[in-house]
Design a protein around this motif. Structure first.
Motif, PDB file in Angstrom:
ATOM      1  N   ASN A   1     -11.975  -3.594   2.398  1.00 20.07           N
ATOM      2  CA  ASN A   1     -12.272  -2.751   3.558  1.00 20.07           C
ATOM      3  C   ASN A   1     -11.929  -1.290   3.294  1.00 20.07           C
ATOM      4  O   ASN A   1     -11.413  -0.580   4.169  1.00 20.07           O
ATOM      5  N   GLY A   2     -12.189  -0.868   2.059  1.00 19.21           N
ATOM      6  CA  GLY A   2     -11.981   0.525   1.692  1.00 19.21           C
ATOM      7  C   GLY A   2     -10.548   0.903   1.413  1.00 19.21           C
ATOM      8  O   GLY A   2     -10.258   2.074   1.129  1.00 19.21           O
ATOM      9  N   GLU A   3      -9.616  -0.048   1.464  1.00 19.14           N
ATOM     10  CA  GLU A   3      -8.205   0.255   1.232  1.00 19.14           C
ATOM     11  C   GLU A   3      -7.713  -0.415  -0.052  1.00 19.14           C
ATOM     12  O   GLU A   3      -8.001  -1.596  -0.298  1.00 19.14           O
ATOM     13  N   ASN A   4      -6.977   0.344  -0.842  1.00 21.32           N
ATOM     14  CA  ASN A   4      -6.383  -0.198  -2.080  1.00 21.32           C
ATOM     15  C   ASN A   4      -5.042  -0.854  -1.775  1.00 21.32           C
ATOM     16  O   ASN A   4      -4.293  -0.400  -0.907  1.00 21.32           O
TER      17      ASN A   4
ATOM     18  N   LYS B   1       0.850  -1.182   0.000  1.00 21.01           N
ATOM     19  CA  LYS B   1       0.000   0.000   0.000  1.00 21.01           C
ATOM     20  C   LYS B   1       0.886   1.232   0.000  1.00 21.01           C
ATOM     21  O   LYS B   1       1.954   1.248   0.623  1.00 21.01           O
ATOM     22  N   ASN B   2       0.474   2.273  -0.683  1.00 23.89           N
ATOM     23  CA  ASN B   2       1.126   3.572  -0.583  1.00 23.89           C
ATOM     24  C   ASN B   2       0.143   4.645  -1.049  1.00 23.89           C
ATOM     25  O   ASN B   2      -0.974   4.338  -1.480  1.00 23.89           O
TER      26      ASN B   2
ATOM     27  N   ASP C   1      -3.355   4.263  -3.254  1.00 26.96           N
ATOM     28  CA  ASP C   1      -4.599   4.676  -2.618  1.00 26.96           C
ATOM     29  C   ASP C   1      -5.394   5.632  -3.499  1.00 26.96           C
ATOM     30  O   ASP C   1      -6.627   5.699  -3.410  1.00 26.96           O
ATOM     31  N   GLY C   2      -4.698   6.360  -4.372  1.00 28.36           N
ATOM     32  CA  GLY C   2      -5.362   7.308  -5.259  1.00 28.36           C
ATOM     33  C   GLY C   2      -5.900   6.691  -6.544  1.00 28.36           C
ATOM     34  O   GLY C   2      -6.510   7.399  -7.352  1.00 28.36           O
ATOM     35  N   LEU C   3      -5.678   5.400  -6.730  1.00 28.57           N
ATOM     36  CA  LEU C   3      -6.144   4.729  -7.949  1.00 28.57           C
ATOM     37  C   LEU C   3      -7.496   4.068  -7.717  1.00 28.57           C
ATOM     38  O   LEU C   3      -8.001   4.008  -6.600  1.00 28.57           O
ATOM     39  N   LYS C   4      -8.066   3.563  -8.807  1.00 31.23           N
ATOM     40  CA  LYS C   4      -9.352   2.889  -8.738  1.00 31.23           C
ATOM     41  C   LYS C   4      -9.148   1.377  -8.695  1.00 31.23           C
ATOM     42  O   LYS C   4      -8.133   0.853  -9.156  1.00 31.23           O
ATOM     43  N   THR C   5     -10.143   0.689  -8.157  1.00 28.89           N
ATOM     44  CA  THR C   5     -10.120  -0.772  -8.178  1.00 28.89           C
ATOM     45  C   THR C   5     -10.026  -1.261  -9.614  1.00 28.89           C
ATOM     46  O   THR C   5     -10.737  -0.776 -10.499  1.00 28.89           O
ATOM     47  N   PHE C   6      -9.123  -2.199  -9.839  1.00 30.57           N
ATOM     48  CA  PHE C   6      -8.847  -2.814 -11.141  1.00 30.57           C
ATOM     49  C   PHE C   6      -8.070  -1.911 -12.099  1.00 30.57           C
ATOM     50  O   PHE C   6      -7.910  -2.253 -13.274  1.00 30.57           O
ATOM     51  N   ASP C   7      -7.582  -0.760 -11.626  1.00 29.43           N
ATOM     52  CA  ASP C   7      -6.632   0.002 -12.447  1.00 29.43           C
ATOM     53  C   ASP C   7      -5.398  -0.858 -12.694  1.00 29.43           C
ATOM     54  O   ASP C   7      -4.994  -1.667 -11.845  1.00 29.43           O
TER      55      ASP C   7
END
Length: 442
Positions: free
Chosen positions: A135-138, A73-74, A78-84
């Motif tokens: 849980n809301g975290e990328n 994680k960084n 965190d600023g990207l979208k799911t499945f980017d």
């Protein structure tokens, strides 16, 4: 579509969380100043280490089981979208001797990234994967297989957003054929329905594979190119001419005579040359036109493909690697990237690089058929001339790719592991071997 994506994310979150307890978290600074990666692991423990790649920090990963799962994680993730789509790159090292077949890197999607790393070296690992959310975290996930109580080191970790893979060849399909033995065969299908074949294969099983594929398109091959006379490249076409009704509209090749091969080498495939000439001559209803390729010839193969001849066939002088070095290299230009077919080219490849036109044509290719099945072919300098290798095509079954004489990984004297190291260091992310089965490059 949004609802479907939410469902997929929920399912993925459950799958990833079942039975997983992350321990041994640590933080390190990546190659990009100020970008910190928080790494947690299941199936092992991680601690910080100062002995990283080129003086950078590292983490020491000790496996408590066969598989260790890393989550990174960084702030950027965190600023990207799911499945980017992201490109992951790091250096991987382990203690030991020689090469190891059991340390393997996988994507979260389950795809094998690479294996067969040499010990005590910072091996480059580079691949594309996706961002996942729980849980809301990328996070980005990396799976490593090794063995309990084994230790590996990870350093210089970088994760960057990247574009999704797009078709490389502008609508042209390049099909890498599976093989039952050491053979090379490719079929190209163009958007205007031209069928192009490169070499073919070795034994009856390879002929069956080629025949079934051709039958799905047509009973005709518009353009068939042969790199050299060796039977692991040419037997398929010979058997089709003998036994089947496949028509070849245009056949491109330049072979020495049987007498030349006998006089100038100890190559055991010498009988094939005259036999093949006879098959072509005696089957005019199957081979409509024969073209002898010459240096700088260009053939327009329909609207989408141009094939360029990078060298003349060379077979009038004695050579220890005579059969392979008689070959012709072809460059296939498409609306997208360019493909280099080297056949079994050996040291003559370096000779051809001295020609400025040939060098320029080679260095701009991005999809590369690895010479001589990816071992003891062209030199490192030849490959390093190529500016940007995006795809490596290995006409190699597993025992060649893994340097296996039947007694296990790295038990033979082939050069395949060295070439794999070279391509790994070049950062090539797309590797296809005939041992992987049929692959289609778009």
């Amino acid at each position: 579509m949004k609802i479907l994506n939410k469902i997929l994310v929920m399912i993925l979150g459950v799958c990833l969380s079942m039975g997983v307890f992350f321990v041994g978290g640590t933080t390190k600074v990546s190659a990009e100043e100020g970008s910190k990666n928080n790494i947690t692991v299941s199936g092992g423990t991680i601690v910080e280490s100062k002995n990283g790649y080129n003086g950078t920090d590292a983490v020491k990963l000790t496996f408590s089981d066969k598989t260790a799962v890393l989550r990174i994680k960084n702030d950027e993730i965190d600023g990207l979208k799911t499945f980017d789509t992201v490109t992951v790159e790091f250096r991987l090292k382990y203690d030991g001797n020689g090469y190891n077949n059991t340390l393997r890197v996988y994507k979260a999607e389950g795809d094998l990234v690479d294996y067969g790393y040499p010990a005590n070296e910072w091996n480059r690992v580079r691949f594309k994967t996706m961002v996942y959310t729980e849980n809301g975290e990328n996070f980005v996930r990396i799976d490593l297989d090794f063995a309990a109580k084994k230790t590996a080191y990870i350093s210089d970790l970088k994760i960057e957003k990247s574009e999704e893979d797009k078709p490389l060849l502008g609508g042209v399909q390049l099909i890498s054929l599976e093989s039952v033995t050491l053979a090379m065969g490719y079929v190209i299908i163009t958007p205007d329905n031209k069928v192009i074949a490169i070499d073919g294969g070795y034994v009856s099983g390879d002929t069956d594979i080629m025949l079934k594929l051709l039958r799905t398109f047509t009973n005709k091959v518009d353009y068939w190119f042969l790199t050299h006379f060796h039977t692991d490249h040419t037997t398929v076409l010979a058997q089709l001419l003998e036994n089947e009704d496949i028509v070849v509209e245009n056949l491109y090749y330049d072979f020495p005579t049987t007498e030349m091969v006998k006089n100038l080498s100890s190559d055991s495939d010498y009988p094939f040359c005259d036999k093949f000439e006879g098959l072509v001559r005696n089957n005019p209803q199957k081979v409509k036109k024969v073209i002898k390729p010459h240096y700088k010839d260009e053939y327009k193969l329909g609207e989408y493909v141009t094939m360029k001849v990078l060298n003349d066939a060379w077979y009038t002088e004695r050579d220890i690697n005579y059969g392979n070095n008689t070959g012709i290299m072809f460059k296939m230009d498409t609306p997208g990237e360019s493909v280099l077919f080297t056949g079994d080219m050996g040291s003559r490849g370096d000779v051809y690089l001295k020609d400025e036109w040939t060098k320029k044509e080679i260095e701009s290719c991005t999809v590369i058929q690895m010479a001589h099945h990816g071992q003891n072919g062209t030199s490192d300098a030849f490959y390093n001339t190529i500016k940007d290798i995006k795809v490596c095509l290995y006409p190699a079954v597993d025992w060649i790719y893994n340097n296996d004489n039947g007694s296990g990984f790295n038990t033979s004297s082939l050069d395949s592991l060295h070439i794999r190291d070279l391509m790994r260091e070049r950062g090539v992310m797309n590797i296809y071997t005939t041992g992987m089965g049929r692959k289609i490059i778009l």
